[in-house]
Design an enzyme around this catalytic site. Sequence first.
Site, PDB file in Angstrom:
ATOM      1  CD  GLU A   1      -2.559  -1.065   2.713  1.00  0.00           C
ATOM      2  OE1 GLU A   1      -3.792  -0.960   2.721  1.00  0.00           O
ATOM      3  OE2 GLU A   1      -1.863  -1.133   3.742  1.00  0.00           O
TER       4      GLU A   1
ATOM      5  CG  ASP B   1      15.482   0.122  13.180  1.00  0.00           C
ATOM      6  OD1 ASP B   1      15.948   0.786  14.130  1.00  0.00           O
ATOM      7  OD2 ASP B   1      15.887   0.245  12.009  1.00  0.00           O
TER       8      ASP B   1
END
Length: 275
Positions: A68, A174
């Site tokens: 997307e 992260d």
Amino acid sequence: MISLGNPPEIRSSSGIKYFVKYGTSGEQEQYTGEVESLKAIDAAAPGLAPRVLSSGVDSQGRPYFISEYKDLHRLNDAGGKVLATRLAGELHAYKSDKGYGFHVPTYCGATRLKNGWFERWETCFSSMVGDLLEQLKRKGGHEELCGTGEQVIQSVIPKLLGPLKVDPVLLHGDLWSGNVGVEQTGAPVIFDPSSFYGHNEVELAISRMFGGFPQVLYTTYHELQPKSEPVEQYAYRCELYELFHYLNHTLLFGASYEHSARRKISKLLEWAAKE
């Protein structure tokens, strides 16, 4: 994966935008790790990360994925509160029944995380830190840092993580400020993951580094997800989890981050000597 400025995109004949990421033939494992991380996040918290629509390897051996397209802006206080709610109630509530780790190697930056599965969080995190130290040794020039890092594995991690009773929950891995944005609707989006199943506080530690997030994120998060017991060791656990990323940044970017890693190690070893 997604730049807040001008991400690579394609547009379908119907006018819908998609995000496309292509790699080199040597990055197949890295792309697999990112795709599997994005899929896991979408399963745990639908819409929190871009949904992968297609992935694979082309005829020239180059990995790719299509996801997307997200038009993102900087995270604000309102978005931070929503993100905290989704992290605490969805992503960090999604547990593994295989233990701590992940089913494929993932990459934190360019650093390969071996992953695999571990029965205990202490063992998993020790392995992660130990692997970074081994990579630093092979690189050379970090002998003293690696020596004191080994002391952290031997004397700090057993004391800080050994007594913990925590579930292996899904982590982005992260989650610094550069890997988060907010849509026009106000919905936060996280990307560029390096996922694994571990202690939820790992996520909060890196989120405080390299720019940080709005304070409301932490306040809201801990209203929903209290700090692990023993609470009085929370700050030292954060130091330990931040150390992992300072070691990784030393490996990736060199001596500019080594001073921070040394400072974290000194503080942790001083604490362990008193316990």
